[in-house]
Design an enzyme around this catalytic site. Structure first.
Site, PDB file in Angstrom:
ATOM      1  N   LEU A  31       0.872  -1.177   0.000  1.00 53.06           N
ATOM      2  CA  LEU A  31       0.000   0.000   0.000  1.00 53.06           C
ATOM      3  C   LEU A  31       0.906   1.222   0.000  1.00 53.06           C
ATOM      4  CD1 LEU A  31      -2.486  -1.049   2.818  1.00 53.06           C
ATOM      5  CD2 LEU A  31      -3.073  -0.703   0.413  1.00 53.06           C
ATOM      6  N   ASP A  32       0.496   2.283  -0.711  1.00 56.57           N
ATOM      7  CA  ASP A  32       1.323   3.483  -0.628  1.00 56.57           C
ATOM      8  C   ASP A  32       1.116   4.135   0.738  1.00 56.57           C
ATOM      9  OD1 ASP A  32      -0.887   5.310  -0.801  1.00 56.57           O
ATOM     10  OD2 ASP A  32      -0.842   5.177  -2.978  1.00 56.57           O
ATOM     11  N   LYS A  33       1.995   5.056   1.084  1.00 58.49           N
ATOM     12  CA  LYS A  33       2.022   5.625   2.430  1.00 58.49           C
ATOM     13  C   LYS A  33       0.717   6.309   2.826  1.00 58.49           C
ATOM     14  CE  LYS A  33       5.082   8.152   5.486  1.00 58.49           C
ATOM     15  NZ  LYS A  33       6.363   8.790   5.621  1.00 58.49           N
ATOM     16  N   SER A  35      -2.280   5.390   1.929  1.00 57.95           N
ATOM     17  CA  SER A  35      -3.390   4.445   1.902  1.00 57.95           C
ATOM     18  C   SER A  35      -3.378   3.626   3.182  1.00 57.95           C
ATOM     19  CB  SER A  35      -3.276   3.517   0.695  1.00 57.95           C
ATOM     20  OG  SER A  35      -3.302   4.271  -0.492  1.00 57.95           O
ATOM     21  N   HIS A 134      -0.750   3.849  -8.834  1.00 56.09           N
ATOM     22  CA  HIS A 134      -1.656   4.548  -7.911  1.00 56.09           C
ATOM     23  C   HIS A 134      -3.028   4.692  -8.584  1.00 56.09           C
ATOM     24  CE1 HIS A 134       1.789   5.488  -5.391  1.00 56.09           C
ATOM     25  NE2 HIS A 134       2.412   5.894  -6.474  1.00 56.09           N
TER      26      HIS A 134
END
Length: 194
Positions: A31-33, A35, A134
Site C-alpha cells: 500500500l502506498d504511504k 493508503s 496509484h
C-alpha cells in the site's frame, strides 16, 4: 506507515509494530504511504507471483472517500474504464471494474478558524483486478473527484473485517491459500513457510 521493513527514508515501518516477524517476512501487494487497510505478509516468496503476476486475475476491493457528491455519470466512467496519466506522461486506459456508491457524508469543519463550513463527500467501493500506477486515486481524479481516503478492505475472500490499524491476524497456510483463491497444490507441504 510504509508497507516495508527497510527503507532509506526515515519513518514508521512494519518492523516498528510490536510483533516479532519470522525471518524473510515481506509484504504482498504493498500500500502506498497515504493508503490504509489490508496488507498481507508472508515468508513465501512465490505468493506474490501467484497473486499479482499470474494470468489469473485476483480481485482487490477498496473503500474510497472522495470530495463532493459523485453522480451516476462519473461512477459509470469508473466502471467502464477511463484514461489516467502514468509515468512518463503516457495515458493508460483502465479496464472495466466494479464500483458502487456506498453513501454520502457531510463533513463539518471550521474555515479560517472562525465560521463553520461543510463539505459533502462520497464513499464508494471499487473492485479491481490490478492496481498499477496509484490507479484508484488517479481513476477518481479523472472522474472529477479528489481522493480523501483509500482503504483496501479485501483481496479476494481475505477481508480486513474489524482488524484495527497495527493489528496482526495469523492465518493458517491452508486458509490463506483458500481465501486468496490460489492454486497452490505444489506449494503446500509440511515444511512450507507461512
Amino acid at each position: 506507515m510504509e508497507s516495508q521493513f527497510v527503507s532509506p527514508f526515515p519513518g514508521d515501518l512494519l518492523g516498528c509494530l510490536s510483533y516479532t516477524f519470522p525471518e524473510g517476512t515481506h509484504a504482498i501487494g504493498r500500500l502506498d504511504k497515504n493508503s490504509e487497510g489490508l496488507l498481507l505478509l508472508t515468508t513465501n516468496k512465490k505468493i506474490t507471483s501467484l497473486l499479482f503476476q499470474s494470468n489469473v486475475p485476483h480481485k482487490r476491493t477498496y473503500l474510497v472517500q472522495v470530495k463532493h457528491k459523485m453522480g451516476q455519470e462519473s461512477l459509470q466512467t469508473l466502471i467502464t474504464g477511463l484514461d489516467i496519466r502514468i509515468k512518463g506522461g503516457e495515458n493508460y486506459r483502465t479496464p472495466p471494474c466494479e464500483a458502487k456508491i456506498v453513501k454520502y457524508e457531510e463533513l463539518k469543519f471550521h474555515a479560517h478558524g472562525r465560521h463553520k463550513a461543510s463539505l459533502i463527500t462520497t464513499w464508494l467501493t471499487i473492485t479491481l483486478t490490478e492496481g498499477k500506477f496509484h490507479q484508484v486515486r488517479k481513476m477518481v481524479l479523472a472522474a472529477g473527484h479528489r481522493c480523501m481516503r483509500l482503504i483496501r478492505i479485501s483481496i479476494e475472500d481475505m477481508e480486513l473485517g474489524d482488524l484495527r490499524p497495527g493489528e496482526i491476524r495469523i492465518v493458517e497456510q491452508e486458509q490463506f491459500f483458500r481465501q486468496l483463491n490460489l492454486d497452490t497444490s505444489s506449494l503446500i507441504s509440511p515444511s512450507s513457510p507461512q
